[in-house]
Motif scaffolding. Structure first.
Motif, PDB file in Angstrom:
ATOM      1  N   GLU A  93       0.831  -1.210   0.000  1.00  0.00           N
ATOM      2  CA  GLU A  93       0.000   0.000   0.000  1.00  0.00           C
ATOM      3  C   GLU A  93       0.858   1.250   0.000  1.00  0.00           C
ATOM      4  O   GLU A  93       0.559   2.216  -0.703  1.00  0.00           O
ATOM      5  N   ALA A 129     -15.649 -10.744  -0.461  1.00  0.00           N
ATOM      6  CA  ALA A 129     -14.509  -9.986  -0.976  1.00  0.00           C
ATOM      7  C   ALA A 129     -13.472  -9.738   0.110  1.00  0.00           C
ATOM      8  O   ALA A 129     -12.264  -9.825  -0.138  1.00  0.00           O
ATOM      9  N   ARG A 166     -16.326  -6.045  -4.727  1.00  0.00           N
ATOM     10  CA  ARG A 166     -14.862  -6.058  -4.646  1.00  0.00           C
ATOM     11  C   ARG A 166     -14.288  -4.644  -4.690  1.00  0.00           C
ATOM     12  O   ARG A 166     -13.377  -4.298  -3.925  1.00  0.00           O
ATOM     13  N   ARG A 167     -14.821  -3.821  -5.564  1.00  0.00           N
ATOM     14  CA  ARG A 167     -14.275  -2.469  -5.694  1.00  0.00           C
ATOM     15  C   ARG A 167     -14.602  -1.613  -4.477  1.00  0.00           C
ATOM     16  O   ARG A 167     -13.767  -0.818  -4.013  1.00  0.00           O
ATOM     17  N   ALA A 186     -15.154  -2.769  -1.438  1.00  0.00           N
ATOM     18  CA  ALA A 186     -14.332  -3.299  -0.344  1.00  0.00           C
ATOM     19  C   ALA A 186     -12.895  -2.818  -0.462  1.00  0.00           C
ATOM     20  O   ALA A 186     -12.266  -2.457   0.545  1.00  0.00           O
ATOM     21  N   TRP A 187     -12.371  -2.791  -1.687  1.00  0.00           N
ATOM     22  CA  TRP A 187     -11.009  -2.290  -1.877  1.00  0.00           C
ATOM     23  C   TRP A 187     -10.913  -0.816  -1.491  1.00  0.00           C
ATOM     24  O   TRP A 187     -10.019  -0.403  -0.749  1.00  0.00           O
ATOM     25  N   GLY A 188     -11.855  -0.018  -1.983  1.00  0.00           N
ATOM     26  CA  GLY A 188     -11.821   1.412  -1.692  1.00  0.00           C
ATOM     27  C   GLY A 188     -12.011   1.718  -0.226  1.00  0.00           C
ATOM     28  O   GLY A 188     -11.425   2.669   0.297  1.00  0.00           O
ATOM     29  N   LYS A 189     -12.831   0.917   0.440  1.00  0.00           N
ATOM     30  CA  LYS A 189     -13.117   1.172   1.853  1.00  0.00           C
ATOM     31  C   LYS A 189     -11.998   0.697   2.765  1.00  0.00           C
ATOM     32  O   LYS A 189     -11.596   1.415   3.695  1.00  0.00           O
ATOM     33  N   PHE A 207      -9.566 -10.853  -0.018  1.00  0.00           N
ATOM     34  CA  PHE A 207      -8.467  -9.894   0.090  1.00  0.00           C
ATOM     35  C   PHE A 207      -7.539 -10.201   1.269  1.00  0.00           C
ATOM     36  O   PHE A 207      -6.316 -10.128   1.142  1.00  0.00           O
ATOM     37  N   THR A 256      -8.780  -0.232   2.123  1.00  0.00           N
ATOM     38  CA  THR A 256      -7.408   0.239   1.922  1.00  0.00           C
ATOM     39  C   THR A 256      -7.038   1.172   3.069  1.00  0.00           C
ATOM     40  O   THR A 256      -7.829   2.031   3.464  1.00  0.00           O
ATOM     41  N   ASP A 294      -1.420  -7.647   4.444  1.00  0.00           N
ATOM     42  CA  ASP A 294      -1.963  -6.640   3.536  1.00  0.00           C
ATOM     43  C   ASP A 294      -3.030  -5.762   4.184  1.00  0.00           C
ATOM     44  O   ASP A 294      -3.691  -4.987   3.487  1.00  0.00           O
ATOM     45  N   TYR A 295      -3.209  -5.892   5.485  1.00  0.00           N
ATOM     46  CA  TYR A 295      -4.247  -5.113   6.162  1.00  0.00           C
ATOM     47  C   TYR A 295      -3.620  -4.253   7.250  1.00  0.00           C
ATOM     48  O   TYR A 295      -2.795  -4.726   8.038  1.00  0.00           O
TER      49      TYR A 295
END
Length: 508
Positions: free
Chosen positions: A61, A270, A233-234, A236-239, A274, A241, A284-285
């Protein structure tokens, strides 16, 4: 914390450097931008370690969302600088002919950049890149809440950039307050609304222009025409990150009844894709920045989700989350708006995934709430963390009314393939940016202006917009001494001249 450069000394030194003219040549600006790019690329591992120590942010990230973006911004503006800084001729009215007019961008002078903790490299150095492109001397005040990154910046900036014209001032509120007393030529602040008001009030004492990049509750609308797998998925990714600590992350979702619950379940899938079954063990979190924000976020979770425990207790698991959450009597927002007298009970919502915390590790699992009511605590402030409530709305019109009834957000997102719905959001809502089927996208492009509106901020930057923000666009006009055609309108105004003036007015 001792400042690497005291506030008064910093302003005095920068003022002298700017007055000397050293920042104006395009060669100097290009050299600084090249050096800025080397700064982040040469010290990639050090920045990754510093940001991890401050935020627990994953290395990927930091590289993708911070270091690469700073390097890209520096390269983008450098390659276009000569065009932006050139004279731009403008046509003159025939009544003034012969004459010429043009505009030229000049530096504002000595500028102050106050950066936040959540993206401590990107949101410090990207504005600095834009300010250097415009030819300014720059004072950077990094956030004291990311002390390791602030310290690294204070060490590296003098090694790479012109130390007479660029400096870093470390410290907390006192140092920031001292800086705000100085008559800077522009102040660029990224952070929260409360401090934004303080910055603007201080700037008013010197009539200093400001750019405020604030935040707010950025909504996300999803209807039945959307591809739910892609949307889940998108979003969840946006939130999730940076563990939700992103100013333009989706803050809440407004979904129509036909997709709301299915969307919540697919987002849970999702999250597992991830970060695995146990996100706390995922490399990754990220983590929450400090204990104060940790407790604030815990207070936004449904009652009963987090059992009472000492702050140093081990992993706290959600206990009967579904039963603990207050069930909504009516799940549709604005019940009664269309003749329905049913009213909704105040509910934080049902936990679909997440709801676990570890105070000692400053960990909150990626949490999705379904059936949240508009009056729930989680809907009363910007969440700025990994909690995503999903509210049910009848249709796009109800979602638009809900959004327009609240302060203007920094971003809004729409997942719908219906052209009419997209046009409705584009024309009937106001936000800093609008994304169709894509969160965070505008944050990643130097070609798109980034900024807020209303309570979410004022002014923009990135690329040309950043160059314009840190420049004064000066108008220049020139008229030759011969022939002196203005003699035709000099006083005294006899009848012939009055008729000429009337003719000029009709032709203008």
């Amino acid at each position: 914390m001792a400042s690497s450069t005291t506030s008064n000394m910093a302003f005095t030194r920068l003022t002298a450097a700017y007055a000397s003219g050293r920042t104006r040549p395009l060669s100097w600006r290009r050299a600084q931008l090249d050096a800025l790019r080397r700064l982040v690329m040469d010290n990639r591992e050090d920045f990754v370690a510093a940001v991890a120590a401050d935020l627990g942010k994953p290395a990927g990230e930091t590289v993708l969302m911070e270091l690469n973006l700073v390097a890209d911004e520096a390269r983008f503006v450098r390659n276009r600088l000569s065009v932006w800084a050139a004279r731009h001729p403008k046509p003159m009215p025939w009544a003034l002919q012969p004459a010429a007019g043009w505009t030229i961008a000049e530096p504002k002078g000595v500028v102050l950049v106050i950066s936040p903790w959540n993206y401590p490299v990107l949101l410090a150095l990207a504005p600095v890149a834009d300010a250097l492109t415009a030819g300014n001397a720059v004072c950077l005040k990094p956030s004291e809440l990311a002390p390791n990154t602030a310290r690294l910046l204070s060490e590296l900036v003098p090694q790479y950039l012109d130390r007479e014209a660029v400096c870093v001032v470390e410290g907390g509120p006192k140092e920031t307050g001292d800086l705000l007393k100085a008559p800077f030529d522009h102040i660029f602040y990224t952070g929260g609304e409360r401090v934004g008001k303080i910055v603007m009030k201080a700037a008013a004492e010197h009539l200093t222009p400001v750019t405020l990049e604030l935040g707010g509750k950025s909504p996300c609308f999803v209807d039945g025409t959307a591809d739910l797998n892609v949307a889940a998925r998108r979003i969840a990714w946006g939130k999730f990150t940076n563990a939700g600590q992103t100013c333009v992350a989706p803050d809440y979702v407004l979904a129509t009844p036909d997709v709301a619950e299915r969307l919540a379940k697919r987002m849970a899938v999702a999250v597992t894709e991830f970060f695995g079954e146990h996100p706390q063990t995922s490399v990754d979190y990220g983590r929450i920045v400090n204990d104060r924000h940790m407790e604030r976020l815990i207070g936004l979770l449904p009652a009963g989700t987090v059992p009472s425990a000492e702050p140093s207790s081990p992993l706290i698991k959600a206990a009967s989350a579904v039963g603990a959450a207050v069930e909504m009597v009516g799940r549709r927002i604005g019940a009664g708006a269309a003749g329905d007298d049913t009213t909704a009970a105040v509910s934080a919502g049902r936990v679909v995934c997440g709801g676990t915390v570890d105070r000692k590790a400053r960990y909150i699992a990626p949490t999705v709430l379904y059936g949240t009511s508009p009056d729930a605590p989680v809907m009363q402030e910007e969440i700025f963390g990994p909690i995503l409530p999903i509210l049910v709305v009848k249709d796009a019109d109800e979602a638009i009314a809900f959004i327009n009834g609240r302060p203007k957000p920094l971003a809004a997102y729409v997942f719908s393939r219906d052209r009419g719905t997209r046009l409705a959001f584009e024309r009937r809502t106001s936000s800093g940016a609008l994304g169709f089927d894509l969160p965070l996208g505008h944050l990643l492009s130097s070609r798109l202006p980034f900024g807020g509106v209303g309570a979410s901020g004022m002014g923009t930057y990135h690329g040309k917009a950043g160059f314009d923000t840190f420049s004064h666009l000066k108008t220049v006009v020139a008229k030759p001494s011969f022939p002196d055609t203005l003699g035709l309108v000099y006083p005294p105004f006899d009848e012939a001249k009055r008729q000429l003036i009337e003719l000029i007015a009709k032709l203008s």
